[in-house]
Write an enzyme that holds these catalytic residues in place. Structure first.
Site, PDB file in Angstrom:
ATOM      1  N   GLU A  50      31.919  42.231  41.103  1.00  0.00           N
ATOM      2  CA  GLU A  50      33.216  42.898  41.201  1.00  0.00           C
ATOM      3  C   GLU A  50      32.968  44.392  40.997  1.00  0.00           C
ATOM      4  OE1 GLU A  50      35.876  41.270  38.337  1.00  0.00           O
ATOM      5  OE2 GLU A  50      35.801  39.250  39.157  1.00  0.00           O
ATOM      6  N   ASP A  61      43.795  46.759  31.976  1.00  0.00           N
ATOM      7  CA  ASP A  61      42.452  46.955  31.435  1.00  0.00           C
ATOM      8  C   ASP A  61      42.486  47.593  30.056  1.00  0.00           C
ATOM      9  OD1 ASP A  61      40.917  46.022  33.708  1.00  0.00           O
ATOM     10  OD2 ASP A  61      41.736  47.744  34.769  1.00  0.00           O
ATOM     11  N   TYR A 176      40.647  33.405  39.623  1.00  0.00           N
ATOM     12  CA  TYR A 176      40.182  34.115  38.429  1.00  0.00           C
ATOM     13  C   TYR A 176      41.131  33.737  37.290  1.00  0.00           C
ATOM     14  CZ  TYR A 176      38.528  38.211  35.699  1.00  0.00           C
ATOM     15  OH  TYR A 176      37.993  39.038  34.749  1.00  0.00           O
TER      16      TYR A 176
END
Length: 275
Positions: A50, A61, A176
Site C-alpha cells: 500500500e 490516520d 480490509y
C-alpha cells in the site's frame, strides 16, 4: 479479470500462508528515499504494497502517518510524482501488487478519469479511499472497476451484519478489516475478537480478508495470520522512517535499512503460520 492481486492471493493460498501487506507513505521523507524503500519491500518480505497518497487532512490516520504525509508534502510530493515512482518500480517488478491508499480530494483535484488512466498505466492494481462510502460508488469505485483497478473497502468493528452487504457490494481485490475503533496505530487489537470478526465477514464474501491498524510486531502478525488472509502493517513502518531521520527530518543512511529490517522481522511472524 486476472490481476496481480488475484495471482498473488492464489500463490499465497498454494503456499498456505497469509499475505504481508505493507504501508508506507509516498515521498516520505523525500522522493528518492521513498523510491528506495518501495523498491526494497518485496525482497524484505512484502507480498502486497500500500502506497499512501500524502494528504493534508488524513482524518483516519494517527500521528505517525499524519506526520509522514506532512513530511512528504514538504519535500514536494504530488500525486503525479507518486505515480511516477510506481512507474519506475514497475521497470523491475511486474508481479508485486501496489495499492494506492488515501483520500478522495487529491484524486478529485487530479480528475477521476485522468487519474484512472494514469494510475493503470503506471501499474497501480487497486485503490483504498477511506472517505468514500458505498453510497458514493459512482464517484470513483465503479469507474475504477471499469478501468480494471480493484476498489478495496474497509470494514470495521462497527460494521454490523445489516451494513456489511452494502460495504461489500462493489468491493474487489480484498476486504480490509480495521481491527480497532479509532485511528491507525493507536492501540493493539484483541486478536481473539479479530479472528471472530474475520470469520463473520467471510460468511458474506469469498474475497480474502486482510487485517490492519495496530500491527506492530512479528508476534502481532503471527496472531492475526492465524485467522486472516493477510496482515497489514503501516504505522510501525512509518515510525521506523521517522526514528531514523536526522534533526531536520532528513533521511540518513539508517532510513531504508531500518524500514526493510522491520518488514523482514514482521514477515517472519506472518509466514510462521501455515494455513
Amino acid at each position: 479479470m486476472t490481476s496481480r492481486l488475484t495471482a498473488r492471493f492464489a500463490a499465497l493460498a498454494a503456499e498456505k500462508r497469509a499475505a504481508l501487506v505493507t504501508f508506507v507513505t509516498a515521498g516520505d521523507p523525500d522522493i528518492e528515499t521513498s523510491a528506495k524503500i518501495l523498491a526494497g519491500l518485496p525482497a524484505a518480505g512484502a507480498d502486497i504494497i500500500e502506497f499512501g497518497m500524502p494528504f493534508t487532512d488524513p482524518m483516519a490516520d494517527g500521528p505517525a502517518i499524519q506526520a509522514a504525509g506532512l513530511r512528504a508534502l514538504k519535500a514536494g510530493m504530488t500525486l503525479t510524482k507518486t505515480l511516477g515512482v510506481i512507474r519506475e518500480f514497475r521497470k523491475n517488478d511486474d508481479a508485486t501488487p501496489i495499492i494506492l491508499m488515501g483520500y478522495f480530494n487529491p484524486i478529485y483535484i487530479y480528475g477521476v478519469e485522468r487519474f484512472l488512466v494514469d494510475a493503470k498505466a503506471a501499474g497501480v492494481d487497486g485503490l483504498i479511499v477511506v472517505d468514500l462510502p458505498p453510497e458514493e460508488d459512482d464517484e470513483l469505485c465503479l469507474p475504477a472497476l471499469k478501468a480494471g483497478i480493484a476498489f478495496i473497502r474497509l470494514a470495521t468493528p462497527t460494521t454490523d451484519d445489516k451494513r456489511l452487504p452494502k460495504v461489500l457490494q462493489n468491493t474487489s481485490g480484498f476486504v480490509y478489516y480495521v481491527s480497532i475503533t479509532g485511528i491507525t496505530g493507536s492501540a493493539t487489537p484483541d486478536f481473539g475478537v479479530v479472528a471472530g470478526a474475520v470469520g463473520r465477514i467471510k460468511q458474506h464474501t469469498d474475497l480474502p480478508v486482510c487485517v490492519g491498524f495496530g500491527v506492530k510486531t512479528a508476534e502481532h502478525a503471527r496472531a492475526i495470520a492465524e485467522g486472516a488472509d493477510g496482515v497489514v502493517v503501516g504505522s510501525a513502518l512509518v515510525e521506523a522512517v521517522r526514528s531514523s531521520l536526522d534533526a531536520d527530518n532528513k533521511a540518513t543512511e539508517k532510513t531504508v535499512p531500518a524500514v526493510l529490517a522491520l518488514v523482514g522481522d514482521i514477515a517472519k511472524g506472518a509466514r510462521s503460520v501455515k494455513k
